[in-house]
Write a protein that holds these residues in place. Sequence first.
Motif, PDB file in Angstrom:
ATOM      1  N   ARG A 101       1.201   3.066   1.966  1.00  0.00           N
ATOM      2  CA  ARG A 101       0.111   3.753   1.285  1.00  0.00           C
ATOM      3  C   ARG A 101       0.550   4.178  -0.124  1.00  0.00           C
ATOM      4  N   ALA A 102       1.763   4.729  -0.231  1.00  0.00           N
ATOM      5  CA  ALA A 102       2.274   5.156  -1.530  1.00  0.00           C
ATOM      6  C   ALA A 102       2.493   3.961  -2.462  1.00  0.00           C
ATOM      7  N   LEU A 103       2.923   2.825  -1.906  1.00  0.00           N
ATOM      8  CA  LEU A 103       3.080   1.612  -2.715  1.00  0.00           C
ATOM      9  C   LEU A 103       1.730   1.169  -3.274  1.00  0.00           C
ATOM     10  N   ASP A 104       0.697   1.209  -2.453  1.00  0.00           N
ATOM     11  CA  ASP A 104      -0.642   0.823  -2.898  1.00  0.00           C
ATOM     12  C   ASP A 104      -1.149   1.740  -4.010  1.00  0.00           C
ATOM     13  N   GLU A 105      -0.741   3.001  -3.965  1.00  0.00           N
ATOM     14  CA  GLU A 105      -1.171   3.977  -4.968  1.00  0.00           C
ATOM     15  C   GLU A 105      -0.279   3.966  -6.208  1.00  0.00           C
ATOM     16  N   GLY A 106       0.777   3.150  -6.202  1.00  0.00           N
ATOM     17  CA  GLY A 106       1.660   3.054  -7.357  1.00  0.00           C
ATOM     18  C   GLY A 106       2.578   4.249  -7.542  1.00  0.00           C
ATOM     19  N   LYS A 107       2.910   4.942  -6.471  1.00  0.00           N
ATOM     20  CA  LYS A 107       3.708   6.160  -6.566  1.00  0.00           C
ATOM     21  C   LYS A 107       5.202   5.957  -6.294  1.00  0.00           C
TER      22      LYS A 107
ATOM     23  N   THR B 105       8.602  -5.292   2.237  1.00  0.00           N
ATOM     24  CA  THR B 105       9.293  -6.069   1.203  1.00  0.00           C
ATOM     25  C   THR B 105       8.305  -6.919   0.389  1.00  0.00           C
ATOM     26  N   ASP B 106       7.300  -7.489   1.040  1.00  0.00           N
ATOM     27  CA  ASP B 106       6.290  -8.273   0.316  1.00  0.00           C
ATOM     28  C   ASP B 106       5.506  -7.391  -0.657  1.00  0.00           C
ATOM     29  N   ARG B 107       5.137  -6.205  -0.203  1.00  0.00           N
ATOM     30  CA  ARG B 107       4.385  -5.286  -1.065  1.00  0.00           C
ATOM     31  C   ARG B 107       5.226  -4.861  -2.263  1.00  0.00           C
TER      32      ARG B 107
END
Length: 81
Positions: free
Chosen positions: A20-26, A45-47
Amino acid sequence: MLTPLRQASARVVGTKQLLRALDEGKVKMAFVAVDADPFLAKRVTDRCLDRDIPCLDAATAKEIGEACGIAVPAAAAGILR
């Protein structure tokens, strides 16, 4: 290897929260346990690859949990920006 995670002032623990944090760019750096479920590890790892974020294969889930100050194993964790 887990020193940056231990010293981080802000971090996220757990695969779901990390994604979720990766999706939000955090997230500025991610850690994945070598003994994590391969399906979940690949998702993280893909994200990270998609977003040009360093993703390290860290020790074990137990050691990641200890580095984050929790009493349970964690398959993944990340350092927040």
